[in-house]
Design a protein around this motif. Structure first.
Motif: not given
Length: 109
Positions: A10-21, A62-65, A83-94
């Motif tokens: 629940q604490a995984i943040d989209l901005a942190a994920v995008l920054h990490a990637l 720390e980004a939850g990836i 976790d990532l696919d549930h929160l942000f469907p398709g993001l990691l694949d893209v």
């Protein structure tokens, strides 16, 4: 050695994920885990110092990836794909598809 801190799903943040990637080295780490599964921290094929790799792995965790599992004196890193696919469907694949496409079209200088 206990497992390292990581955010709850629940604490995984989209901005942190995008920054990490957004970093090429971190993307390379994620691609390697995606292609071969869980890996030892020292088994990544990246052209950076061990201390720099440790920092990249910390950012990903720390980004939850990624999830880092300690076993004895070894640390194993895996993707938190569910976790990532549930929160942000398709993001990691893209992101991974775009990254691989760019890697294939890069021409050495």
């Amino acid at each position: 050695m206990p497992n390292l801190d990581e955010p709850s799903p629940q604490a995984i943040d989209l901005a942190a994920v995008l920054h990490a990637l957004s970093d090429p080295t971190r993307l390379a780490v994620v691609r390697q885990i995606q292609s071969s599964g869980e890996r030892l921290c020292g088994a990544f094929e990246v052209d950076v110092a061990k201390s720099t790799l440790s920092q990249h792995l910390r950012v990903l965790r720390e980004a939850g990836i990624t999830r880092t599992r300690c076993r004895g004196n070894q640390r194993w890193v895996s993707l938190r794909r569910d976790d990532l696919d549930h929160l942000f469907p398709g993001l990691l694949d893209v992101v991974l598809t775009a990254s691989e496409r760019r890697t294939r079209t890069d021409v050495p200088a």
